[in-house]
Scaffold this active site. Structure first.
Site, PDB file in Angstrom:
ATOM      1  N   GLU A 100       0.834  -1.204   0.000  1.00 43.33           N
ATOM      2  CA  GLU A 100       0.000   0.000   0.000  1.00 43.33           C
ATOM      3  C   GLU A 100       0.869   1.255   0.000  1.00 43.33           C
ATOM      4  OE1 GLU A 100      -3.015  -0.279  -0.611  1.00 43.33           O
ATOM      5  OE2 GLU A 100      -3.603  -2.288   0.029  1.00 43.33           O
ATOM      6  N   ALA A 101       1.839   1.288  -0.912  1.00 43.34           N
ATOM      7  CA  ALA A 101       2.822   2.372  -0.943  1.00 43.34           C
ATOM      8  C   ALA A 101       2.185   3.729  -1.189  1.00 43.34           C
ATOM      9  CB  ALA A 101       3.870   2.074  -2.012  1.00 43.34           C
TER      10      ALA A 101
END
Length: 212
Positions: A100-101
């Site tokens: 979930e950068a």
């Protein structure tokens, strides 16, 4: 991908809409590194508590232990002990995975570049577009600077076509275009759609400059 074709440190980015298997692919790559007896560190944003607070989890149910952190600076502190610049690879780490950068701020960019320059293989997974079909956070720069980019697609549950966009739903209806960008959720809040039907109330999410 067991051994990367790139020598030394480098950056890999896996992107796509919701339900395209990004976290699944991240888990797969990191698990193969663990099987190869490489030293792996995994991080996720603390805001993502949909399935497990201390694990990266795919929608299909696969999990991998991870450290939940509030921001990129916390990742730096975990790796360096003091939040200092990383001129050398962190002790005991060969591969770093971050899920979930898109939820991390712009500070993630210099961090992952420092890690790659220090000889670490960095693997990121995240949304490239938000629910408006606009570039999400720092993902455009991360994609531009990566050695390897894989863009995955989901399947539209309405028409069966490859889905490249994420539609946010509120009460089963498309969210408004001016709703907040960040809303953590799963199938109750989002669906994957192809380009053509992707809309948000109050505005078309993919406006064309040729339409005027």
């Amino acid at each position: 991908m067991l051994r990367s074709p790139y020598s030394g440190g480098h950056l890999e980015v896996v992107v796509g809409p919701m339900f395209s298997g990004k976290s699944e692919e991240l888990i797969r790559r990191l698990t193969r590194s663990l099987i190869a007896r490489q030293r792996v560190a995994v991080f996720k944003p603390a805001i993502d508590n949909r399935y497990h607070a201390s694990e990266v989890a795919s929608h299909a149910g696969r999990t991998l232990e991870a450290v939940a952190v509030p921001d990129a600076q916390a990742i730096r502190a975990q790796l360096s002990g003091q939040g200092e610049l990383l001129s050398a690879a962190p002790e005991g780490v060969d591969v770093i995975g971050i899920d979930e950068a898109q939820f991390f701020g712009p500070e993630l960019v210099p961090l992952v570049l420092e890690l790659a320059d220090a000889g670490v293989r960095v693997v990121l997974a995240g949304l490239d577009l938000d629910f408006r079909a606009e570039p999400f956070g720092s993902m455009p720069e991360l994609l531009a600077r990566a050695e390897s980019v894989d863009k995955l697609t989901a399947i539209c549950t309405v028409c069966g076509a490859p889905a490249t966009r994420t539609q946010r739903l509120i009460g089963g209806q498309p969210a408004r275009f001016d709703d907040p960008v960040v809303l953590v959720g799963a199938q109750e809040s989002y669906e994957a759609l192809p380009r053509a039907p992707h809309r948000a109330q109050g505005g078309v999410t993919t406006p064309s400059p040729l339409a005027s």
